[in-house]
Design an enzyme around this catalytic site. Structure first.
Site, PDB file in Angstrom:
ATOM      1  N   GLU A 175       0.835  -1.196   0.000  1.00 22.88           N
ATOM      2  CA  GLU A 175       0.000   0.000   0.000  1.00 22.88           C
ATOM      3  C   GLU A 175       0.873   1.252   0.000  1.00 22.88           C
ATOM      4  O   GLU A 175       1.629   1.490   0.942  1.00 22.88           O
ATOM      5  CB  GLU A 175      -0.891   0.006   1.250  1.00 22.88           C
ATOM      6  CG  GLU A 175      -1.716   1.262   1.420  1.00 22.88           C
ATOM      7  CD  GLU A 175      -2.428   1.329   2.764  1.00 22.88           C
ATOM      8  OE1 GLU A 175      -3.059   2.373   3.031  1.00 22.88           O
ATOM      9  OE2 GLU A 175      -2.356   0.359   3.538  1.00 22.88           O
ATOM     10  N   ASP A 186      -1.301  -1.148   5.643  1.00 21.49           N
ATOM     11  CA  ASP A 186      -1.272  -0.568   6.984  1.00 21.49           C
ATOM     12  C   ASP A 186      -2.339  -1.193   7.873  1.00 21.49           C
ATOM     13  O   ASP A 186      -3.383  -1.653   7.394  1.00 21.49           O
ATOM     14  CB  ASP A 186      -1.504   0.944   6.924  1.00 21.49           C
ATOM     15  CG  ASP A 186      -0.371   1.680   6.232  1.00 21.49           C
ATOM     16  OD1 ASP A 186       0.738   1.109   6.150  1.00 21.49           O
ATOM     17  OD2 ASP A 186      -0.598   2.813   5.759  1.00 21.49           O
ATOM     18  N   ASP A 208      -4.723  -0.065   9.560  1.00 22.45           N
ATOM     19  CA  ASP A 208      -5.760   0.935   9.824  1.00 22.45           C
ATOM     20  C   ASP A 208      -6.943   0.656   8.914  1.00 22.45           C
ATOM     21  O   ASP A 208      -6.951  -0.324   8.162  1.00 22.45           O
ATOM     22  CB  ASP A 208      -5.223   2.359   9.630  1.00 22.45           C
ATOM     23  CG  ASP A 208      -4.693   2.605   8.219  1.00 22.45           C
ATOM     24  OD1 ASP A 208      -5.000   1.798   7.298  1.00 22.45           O
ATOM     25  OD2 ASP A 208      -3.980   3.604   8.019  1.00 22.45           O
ATOM     26  N   ASP A 262      -8.110   2.071   6.159  1.00 24.99           N
ATOM     27  CA  ASP A 262      -7.819   2.014   4.725  1.00 24.99           C
ATOM     28  C   ASP A 262      -7.051   0.742   4.379  1.00 24.99           C
ATOM     29  O   ASP A 262      -7.288   0.121   3.333  1.00 24.99           O
ATOM     30  CB  ASP A 262      -7.010   3.241   4.297  1.00 24.99           C
ATOM     31  CG  ASP A 262      -7.874   4.493   4.215  1.00 24.99           C
ATOM     32  OD1 ASP A 262      -9.111   4.351   4.140  1.00 24.99           O
ATOM     33  OD2 ASP A 262      -7.322   5.602   4.241  1.00 24.99           O
TER      34      ASP A 262
END
Length: 655
Positions: free
Chosen positions: A439, A512, A514, A516
């Site tokens: 990412e 990540d 998180d 997203d």
């Protein structure tokens, strides 16, 4: 160094259950979480066979705080009398003798999934201990255990502690109770996954109309909740359950049942506005994940009927469309279950049905049933909806063909452009190579610098890829990010997919920790599931697990991958420690990324597998479809993508 001579004394004869202990994978597929649950399925399936043949109405499954599992049914109870040939009780025969059981003929069970006679004995062989109680006027008890024998210098498996005992305790109960504790020296993990068991029992309830299946996870103490599954609608309810959250083309699933030459056939299906084909098949309650002759029979019967029906109703500019079988199955959700005497499976794990007589029986039953349904003025509208969907599918198929031709025509220059951001590896040995789909450019830059350039390739994503769940195949083929992934892997997609052309043994999603990052994982997994399913089923897809925390003091540095590990690392580093919470991969320099996430010696990977296909299908729809409320509800309950229980295998290093 191997011996030069080879004689009969070198041939080892494995007695009784020794063979199971030495080569467990031959009997249960693996010693990972899948194999662990397989030994539970063997006991559950025995109980369900009692219910499927009309001898039981309930099956009660529990997980206990000591790591054991128990299964109880209210059927006839295992035989407690002395076996005429073996000279021991029927219970002891069942749990200690391979290829011994009451299912080799049809005198005790008309239809059964356990045809090899190894299920209960394999569970016993791979358990630390196993207890049996049989309820039939009085309570009979027997215990087995596995232990190391010094004299023989080996582990003895599933050994009876004593013969079967009639306790003389009177009871009005009927049936069998089995409790066992998986052996931690055999399995990579001995922790049962409650969600996996719940999904299996829910599925089993749909396949056995009116049977009550209960589950309770007693490991949770006072917080343990009892789940009860009982379906009055059977597989018709199952189709409705799978299609929850999807837009269906007709309100009620179509359903029919038939019997052809002792083969019981039951089928239900319903079309949605989606693009995927989902056919789930079962034989004698056993899921056949690789299909088989019953699967082929339904598909050929549906194709023949719908082909003839199309000739009658398709007019105008669409009259010349040449439909194929796949056109009629685009968007379909079907459940096929057959009951077969002397079912022939491929291997003990029973992944595919081989009985040749089943195909014509199912094909004939399908055509007969659809002809009858077509006479019903209300139900015939379902066929009109299928034809409309098939017409769109045929046009889409032609558009896909043209798009693929266009892509192939400019493949040279297009591949160079698409792979401009790919940092390839120098090795040409695909079995040793791996690709990280990363990412963002920042993390991609660190990964490129920190990687092993010989065997590790890095593909940074420009942004979020396309959510393929909501798009047509043509739209998928035109998406730049998806095209780049396809070009990098080298396999093609959909009908053109060829696993032999895979450029990398491991395809590792690295995002990540998180919101997203989780979304990107879901998007990529959905694409692989829909268009490259063999990548997952053959074990090539992994989730990279970067650490969440850095715990350090002066020159002492420790990394933690979850909250529990963080506490342990804090204690290890000692007083005066400091903590850094990584919000993204880009916060790590190349050396840190290598040490924690890329280095095969100490990284943490999660291998992605598909345990229950129908549950996976529903989950994909929930997470990636249009049902917002269902998605919110699921995320609130389950969203912890760094928890290894969500996947089959946790790998630290290259195990």
């Amino acid at each position: 160094m191997a011996k030069k001579s080879y004689s009969s004394e070198d041939i080892k004869i494995l007695k009784e259950l020794e063979a199971v202990r030495v080569r467990p994978g031959m009997y249960i597929g693996s010693t990972g979480a899948k194999g662990l649950h397989h030994i539970l399925w063997e006991i559950i399936d025995n109980a369900v066979d009692e219910a499927a043949n009309g001898f039981a109405t309930t099956v009660d499954v529990k997980l206990h705080p000591d790591g054991s599992a128990s299964v109880e049914d209210n059927g006839r109870g295992m035989p407690v009398d002395i076996h005429p040939d073996a000279g021991i009780s029927g219970v002891e025969v069942i749990f200690t003798q391979l290829h011994a059981g009451g299912k080799f003929n049809n005198e005790n069970y008309d239809y059964s999934g356990g045809l090899h006679g190894v299920g209960a004995s394999v569970t016993n062989a791979l358990s630390e201990w196993l207890q049996v109680e049989v309820y039939n006027k009085t309570v009979h008890k027997m215990e087995f255990h596995s232990y190391y024998d010094k004299a023989q210098d080996k582990v003895l498996s599933g050994v009876p502690k004593a013969p079967l005992v009639d306790t003389k305790i009177k009871t009005i109960k009927k049936g069998t109770f089995v409790r066992f504790k998986p052996d931690a020296t055999v399995f990579e993990t001995v922790e049962f996954n409650a969600d996996t068991i719940i999904n299996r029992l829910r599925e089993t309830s749909f396949l056995n109309k009116g049977v009550e299946l209960k589950f309770k996870d007693l490991r949770k103490g006072d917080n343990s909740q009892e789940y009860v599954f009982k379906s009055e609608g059977g597989i018709k309810d199952y189709v409705t359950y799978i299609n929850a959250g999807k837009t269906v083309l007709y309100q009620e699933p179509l359903y029919f049942t038939d019997k052809k030459d002792d083969i019981l056939i039951e089928i239900s299906f319903q079309h949605t506005d989606g693009y995927s084909e989902n056919v789930f098949s079962f034989v004698n309650n056993i899921p056949t994940i690789d299909g088989g002759t019953h699967d082929v029979g339904f598909k050929s019967g549906l194709t023949r009927f719908m082909g003839e029906y199309a000739k009658k109703v398709v007019t105008g500019k669409n009259k010349d469309i040449a439909f194929n079988g796949e056109d009629f199955r685009v968007g379909i959700t079907a459940v096929i279950t057959v009951k077969v005497k002397n079912a022939q499976f491929e291997g003990q794990t029973k992944g595919k049905l081989g009985n040749v007589e089943v195909r014509p029986a199912v094909e004939s039953a399908t055509i007969d049933a659809l002809n009858e349904i077509s006479k019903n003025k209300k139900l015939v509208k379902c066929f009109d909806a299928i034809i409309e969907k098939a017409t769109s599918a045929a046009k889409e198929r032609e558009a896909v063909r043209k798009t693929k031709e266009l892509n192939r025509a400019k493949s040279g220059a297009d591949s160079t452009r698409l792979l401009g951001k790919l940092a390839g590896c120098s090795s040409r040995d695909a079995s040793l190579n791996e690709i990280f789909i990363v990412e963002g450019d920042s993390a991609g830059g660190s990964a490129k610098e920190g990687r092993d350039r010989k065997h590790q390739a890095i593909l940074p994503l420009r942004g979020k890829p396309l959510n393929t769940e909501k798009k047509s195949t043509v739209e998928v083929l035109k998406n730049e990010e998806i095209k780049t992934i396809i070009a990098a892997l080298g396999t093609g997609m959909g009908d053109d997919f060829n696993i032999d052309n895979l450029n990398y043994d491991k395809v590792i999603i690295l995002s990540d920790a998180d919101q997203d990052g989780y979304h990107i994982r879901c998007i990529l997994l959905t694409f692989f599931y829909r268009y490259m399913p063999k990548l997952i089923t053959e074990g090539h897809v992994y989730i990279g697990m970067p650490p969440l925390y850095k715990v350090y003091k002066k020159d002492v540095v420790e990394y933690a991958y979850d909250e529990a590990e963080r506490v342990k690392k804090q204690e290890k580093v000692g007083r005066g420690y400091q903590i850094q919470r990584y919000k993204g991969l880009g916060e790590m320099n190349p050396e840190q990324l290598w040490d924690t996430t890329l280095n095969p010696e100490n990284r943490l990977l999660m291998q992605v597998t598909i345990e229950e296909a129908a549950s996976t299908e529903r989950l994909i729809t929930t997470l990636m479809g249009d049902a917002v409320d269902e998605r919110k509800k699921y995320i609130q309950l389950h969203a912890n993508f760094n928890k290894e229980d969500d996947f089959e295998v946790k790998v630290r290093g290259d195990e």
